[in-house]
Motif scaffolding. Structure first.
Motif, mmCIF file in Angstrom:
data_model
loop_
_atom_site.group_PDB
_atom_site.id
_atom_site.type_symbol
_atom_site.label_atom_id
_atom_site.label_comp_id
_atom_site.label_asym_id
_atom_site.label_seq_id
_atom_site.Cartn_x
_atom_site.Cartn_y
_atom_site.Cartn_z
ATOM 1 N N VAL A 1 10.782 -2.694 -6.440
ATOM 2 C CA VAL A 1 11.829 -2.168 -5.552
ATOM 3 C C VAL A 1 12.153 -3.177 -4.463
ATOM 4 N N CYS A 2 11.117 -3.776 -3.870
ATOM 5 C CA CYS A 2 11.332 -4.743 -2.785
ATOM 6 C C CYS A 2 12.088 -5.966 -3.285
ATOM 7 N N ARG A 3 11.749 -6.440 -4.485
ATOM 8 C CA ARG A 3 12.482 -7.593 -5.041
ATOM 9 C C ARG A 3 13.937 -7.234 -5.296
ATOM 10 N N THR A 4 14.165 -6.031 -5.793
ATOM 11 C CA THR A 4 15.550 -5.600 -6.051
ATOM 12 C C THR A 4 16.361 -5.551 -4.762
ATOM 13 N N LEU A 5 15.737 -5.097 -3.679
ATOM 14 C CA LEU A 5 16.433 -4.999 -2.389
ATOM 15 C C LEU A 5 16.483 -6.336 -1.652
ATOM 16 N N GLY A 6 15.697 -7.322 -2.105
ATOM 17 C CA GLY A 6 15.619 -8.591 -1.382
ATOM 18 C C GLY A 6 14.826 -8.459 -0.094
ATOM 19 N N LEU A 7 13.858 -7.557 -0.076
ATOM 20 C CA LEU A 7 13.083 -7.246 1.130
ATOM 21 C C LEU A 7 11.767 -8.013 1.121
ATOM 22 N N ARG A 8 11.495 -8.723 2.236
ATOM 23 C CA ARG A 8 10.231 -9.466 2.361
ATOM 24 C C ARG A 8 9.282 -8.820 3.381
ATOM 25 N N GLU A 9 9.827 -8.077 4.327
ATOM 26 C CA GLU A 9 8.977 -7.400 5.321
ATOM 27 C C GLU A 9 8.510 -6.067 4.737
ATOM 28 N N THR A 10 7.674 -6.175 3.721
ATOM 29 C CA THR A 10 7.278 -5.003 2.943
ATOM 30 C C THR A 10 6.278 -4.114 3.665
ATOM 31 N N TRP A 11 5.570 -4.647 4.682
ATOM 32 C CA TRP A 11 4.477 -3.913 5.308
ATOM 33 C C TRP A 11 4.929 -2.690 6.092
ATOM 34 N N PHE A 12 6.227 -2.583 6.377
ATOM 35 C CA PHE A 12 6.715 -1.411 7.108
ATOM 36 C C PHE A 12 6.995 -0.218 6.185
ATOM 37 N N ALA B 1 10.721 3.896 5.607
ATOM 38 C CA ALA B 1 9.835 3.222 6.562
ATOM 39 C C ALA B 1 8.629 4.128 6.812
ATOM 40 N N LYS B 2 7.450 3.595 6.551
ATOM 41 C CA LYS B 2 6.211 4.350 6.748
ATOM 42 C C LYS B 2 5.630 4.074 8.127
ATOM 43 N N PHE B 3 5.812 2.842 8.601
ATOM 44 C CA PHE B 3 5.308 2.429 9.917
ATOM 45 C C PHE B 3 6.464 1.846 10.730
ATOM 46 N N TYR B 4 6.435 2.081 12.021
ATOM 47 C CA TYR B 4 7.518 1.656 12.904
ATOM 48 C C TYR B 4 7.049 0.494 13.794
ATOM 49 N N PRO B 5 7.956 -0.423 14.135
ATOM 50 C CA PRO B 5 7.583 -1.530 15.023
ATOM 51 C C PRO B 5 7.495 -1.069 16.473
ATOM 52 N N GLU B 6 6.722 -1.795 17.271
ATOM 53 C CA GLU B 6 6.683 -1.512 18.709
ATOM 54 C C GLU B 6 7.966 -1.993 19.368
ATOM 55 N N ASN B 7 8.447 -3.154 18.941
ATOM 56 C CA ASN B 7 9.678 -3.724 19.495
ATOM 57 C C ASN B 7 10.554 -4.168 18.327
ATOM 58 N N ALA B 8 11.575 -3.387 18.028
ATOM 59 C CA ALA B 8 12.408 -3.644 16.850
ATOM 60 C C ALA B 8 13.101 -5.005 16.924
ATOM 61 N N GLU B 9 13.547 -5.394 18.102
ATOM 62 C CA GLU B 9 14.284 -6.653 18.237
ATOM 63 C C GLU B 9 13.409 -7.855 17.905
ATOM 64 N N GLU B 10 12.131 -7.814 18.294
ATOM 65 C CA GLU B 10 11.240 -8.951 18.079
ATOM 66 C C GLU B 10 10.600 -8.931 16.694
ATOM 67 N N GLU B 11 10.299 -7.752 16.155
ATOM 68 C CA GLU B 11 9.525 -7.668 14.925
ATOM 69 C C GLU B 11 10.366 -7.653 13.661
ATOM 70 N N LEU B 12 11.545 -7.052 13.708
ATOM 71 C CA LEU B 12 12.369 -6.959 12.499
ATOM 72 C C LEU B 12 13.136 -8.261 12.318
ATOM 73 N N GLY C 1 -2.869 2.116 8.538
ATOM 74 C CA GLY C 1 -1.709 1.224 8.514
ATOM 75 C C GLY C 1 -1.225 0.856 9.906
ATOM 76 N N ASN C 2 -1.130 1.841 10.816
ATOM 77 C CA ASN C 2 -0.676 1.558 12.177
ATOM 78 C C ASN C 2 -1.680 0.694 12.927
ATOM 79 N N HIS C 3 -2.973 0.950 12.717
ATOM 80 C CA HIS C 3 -4.004 0.153 13.379
ATOM 81 C C HIS C 3 -3.936 -1.302 12.913
ATOM 82 N N ASP C 4 -3.783 -1.516 11.590
ATOM 83 C CA ASP C 4 -3.693 -2.883 11.070
ATOM 84 C C ASP C 4 -2.492 -3.623 11.651
ATOM 85 N N LEU C 5 -1.354 -2.942 11.721
ATOM 86 C CA LEU C 5 -0.164 -3.584 12.296
ATOM 87 C C LEU C 5 -0.332 -3.837 13.786
#
Length: 591
Positions: free
Chosen positions: A50-61, A98-109, A302-306
């Motif tokens: 699915v990620c390859r089809t979407l061209g998504l590399r930030e898969t951890w979210f 999205a299973k996990f959310y960033p703390e700062n969307a502008e910096e992390e995404l 997952g949230n702790h690891d991120l």
């Protein structure tokens, strides 16, 4: 009935064992996809496809979510797809979310596709009221959503009524105010018009920057009980664990950041959290089902690891992605500036063309007026010439009559000798004749003067005609020298010239200067934040008078109280974490 259902399930299982492939349906926030998967595939194989089809590399979210009875679960990466509690009917449906959310969307995404998927998911949650959003923030977010869809505001295109079919605000917000759809659209459009100069990607980024400060953003809630049996809510998000009262999902009673938690585990329905401080007692709570504990544990890990990952040096892959994203954004910014300059030059050329056309029309009007004046002068001259000719003929006729009178007077003088009476009569007639001759002479003289005056008028008319012709020649020559030719020929030449200059400027663009501009934007962030708060306060003031207080929900009331007290999501979290872990655990157990 039960035996028939069991037979059907057994038959499906038998068919699936004999088959080599099974079908799945993946629902993303934008589209649905179907894949044929091998029977031996694990969750990671399907997820990577699915990620390859979407061209998504930030898969951890992200993850693949599926429904199971009256709750949801996430597909485990290390286990086979068919060995998990997924539906037995094909195609098997999964939701890519999205299973996990960033703390700062502008910096992390980093990737645009990642930002796009988060934007669509957060927007959906706000509209469906899974995330509480105050009315003033809803209007501002709606304006950015419109910008993300339609691009930059253009009053010629985006006319009143263009948002009539759009779902932009939560129904709770619409019902809270005595405002028509047209009034909401007017306020949203006013905010939308202020976002000039932004791209669609930047509008999505601004949307997430505002949304991430909402109290319920990125929080997963679970119903739990402490040792006393008190019903509480457990919130799991990117910062840590939070304990809420069931009726208040906005303000946690206590919080435990991830860096203070040493271990998390569960046994049946009991969940155990061990703080980093070994002197502090562990705290436990019970959930409603074992399946819920599994889900809580997945989200915690997952949230702790991120959380830990964000505080370490980025991996080479992430550094490469961020470098590519910076270069791409810099390239887009240069391209946008080039397009803006080209647009400005095109607008200037169009204004110059319009001015030339206006000037040409003005000269044509002047020439038309000069032609009309010349025509009137010619008509006046012809009329005066005709009058002069008539006056001259009348003068000749009067002169002829005067000569005849003189001849008659001479004849009377010759015959005056015929008698006294005749003489007297003749004298009287002669006197009358003299009087008539005198009057005729005066009339002849007057006619002669009138003829002279008409000749002068004729001369002046001819002079006026000559001046009108000169004026016409002057206007015609001016139009020849000032007219640039057909607008379609002249303007493109200016634009072509401008484009050559633009390409030259683009090749010589100083990338260092661009970096300085980017740094300047970072410095201006605080001012933008202040402007954002002022904008929200202004929106709130505008619509406050139309608010129906009796329709406020409990969360609306709590939000208003938090606002009056100056309590926000982040400062409340900092305030709670300033307390010792031991006191927070004791507080949780006493709730």
């Amino acid at each position: 009935m039960a035996s028939a259902l069991a037979a059907k399930i057994g038959f499906n299982s038998l068919i699936r064992k004999q088959a080599k492939y099974f079908k799945v349906k993946i629902c993303t926030m934008e589209s649905d996809m179907e894949f044929k998967c091998e029977m031996k595939w694990k969750g990671k194989d399907l997820f990577d496809l699915v990620c390859r089809t979407l061209g998504l590399r930030e898969t951890w979210f992200f993850g693949l979510q599926y429904s199971i009875k009256d709750t949801v679960a996430w597909l485990k990466m290390e286990r086979k797809v068919l060995d998990q509690e997924v539906s037995k009917d094909e195609p098997i449906t999964f939701h890519f979310l999205a299973k996990f959310y960033p703390e700062n969307a502008e910096e992390e995404l980093v990737q645009d596709i990642t930002q796009r998927l988060f934007f669509l998911q957060v927007r959906k949650k706000i509209l469906e009221e899974e995330i509480h959003c105050p009315p003033e923030a809803s209007v501002l977010l709606a304006s950015y959503a419109v910008h993300a869809k339609y691009g930059e505001y253009d009053p010629e295109v985006h006319k009143p009524g263009f948002l009539a079919e759009e779902e932009l605000l939560p129904k709770r917000v619409i019902n809270l105010y005595q405002m028509t759809a047209e009034m909401w659209e007017e306020r949203i459009t006013a905010c939308y018009a202020e976002h000039r100069g932004r791209t669609k990607d930047e509008a999505e980024r601004e949307y997430l920057k505002i949304a991430q400060d909402l109290d319920m953003y990125g929080v997963n809630y679970f119903l739990i009980r402490n040792k006393k049996g008190t019903d509480l809510l457990l919130g799991v998000d990117a910062l840590g664990l939070h304990i809420y009262e069931p009726e208040n999902k906005l303000t946690p009673k206590c919080s435990f950041p991830w860096n203070e938690i040493r271990n998390i585990s569960y046994s049946d329905k009991e969940f155990t959290i061990k703080p980093l401080d070994k002197k502090t007692n562990v705290f436990k709570f019970n959930s409603s089902r074992l399946r819920v504990n599994k889900l809580i544990l997945q989200l915690c890990i997952g949230n702790h690891d991120l959380f830990i990952r964000r505080r370490r040096v980025d991996s080479l892959e992430v550094q490469q992605m961020k470098s590519q994203a910076r270069e791409e954004r810099a390239r887009k910014q240069v391209e946008r500036q080039r397009l803006q300059r080209e647009k400005q030059l095109r607008e200037d050329a169009e204004r110059a063309r319009d001015e030339l056309e206006r000037r040409l029309i003005q000269l044509q009007d002047e020439a038309h007026m000069a032609n009309e004046a010349l025509l009137r002068s010619e008509q006046t001259a012809d009329l005066l010439a005709e009058k002069a000719q008539i006056a001259e003929e009348e003068a000749k006729l009067l002169a002829q009559k005067a000569a005849e009178a003189e001849t008659e007077m001479q004849r009377i003088k010759v015959t005056a000798m015929r008698g006294q009476e005749e003489r007297r009569i003749m004298e009287q007639k002669m006197l009358e004749a003299e009087m008539r001759a005198l009057k005729m002479a005066e009339e002849s003289e007057r006619r002669a003067k009138e003829a002279d005056q008409l000749k002068q008028d004729l001369q002046e008319a001819r002079n006026s005609e000559r001046r009108a012709k000169n004026k016409l020649l002057e206007v015609t020559s001016k139009a020849i020298y000032t007219s640039p030719g057909p607008p379609s020929d002249s303007v493109p030449q200016e634009l072509n010239f401008s484009r050559e200059n633009l390409s030259f400027d683009f090749k010589d663009t100083d990338m260092k200067r661009l970096s300085m501009e980017i740094e300047k934007e970072k410095v201006e962030y605080m001012e933008k934040s202040k402007h954002l708060q002022e904008q929200l306060n202004e929106l709130k003031t505008e619509i406050e008078s139309l608010k129906l207080k009796e329709r406020e929900t409990p969360l609306d009331i709590i939000h208003n109280q938090n606002t009056e007290q100056g309590t926000s999501k982040h400062n409340n979290f900092k305030k709670l974490t300033l307390q010792s872990t031991k006191s927070r655990v004791a507080f949780f157990e006493e709730l």
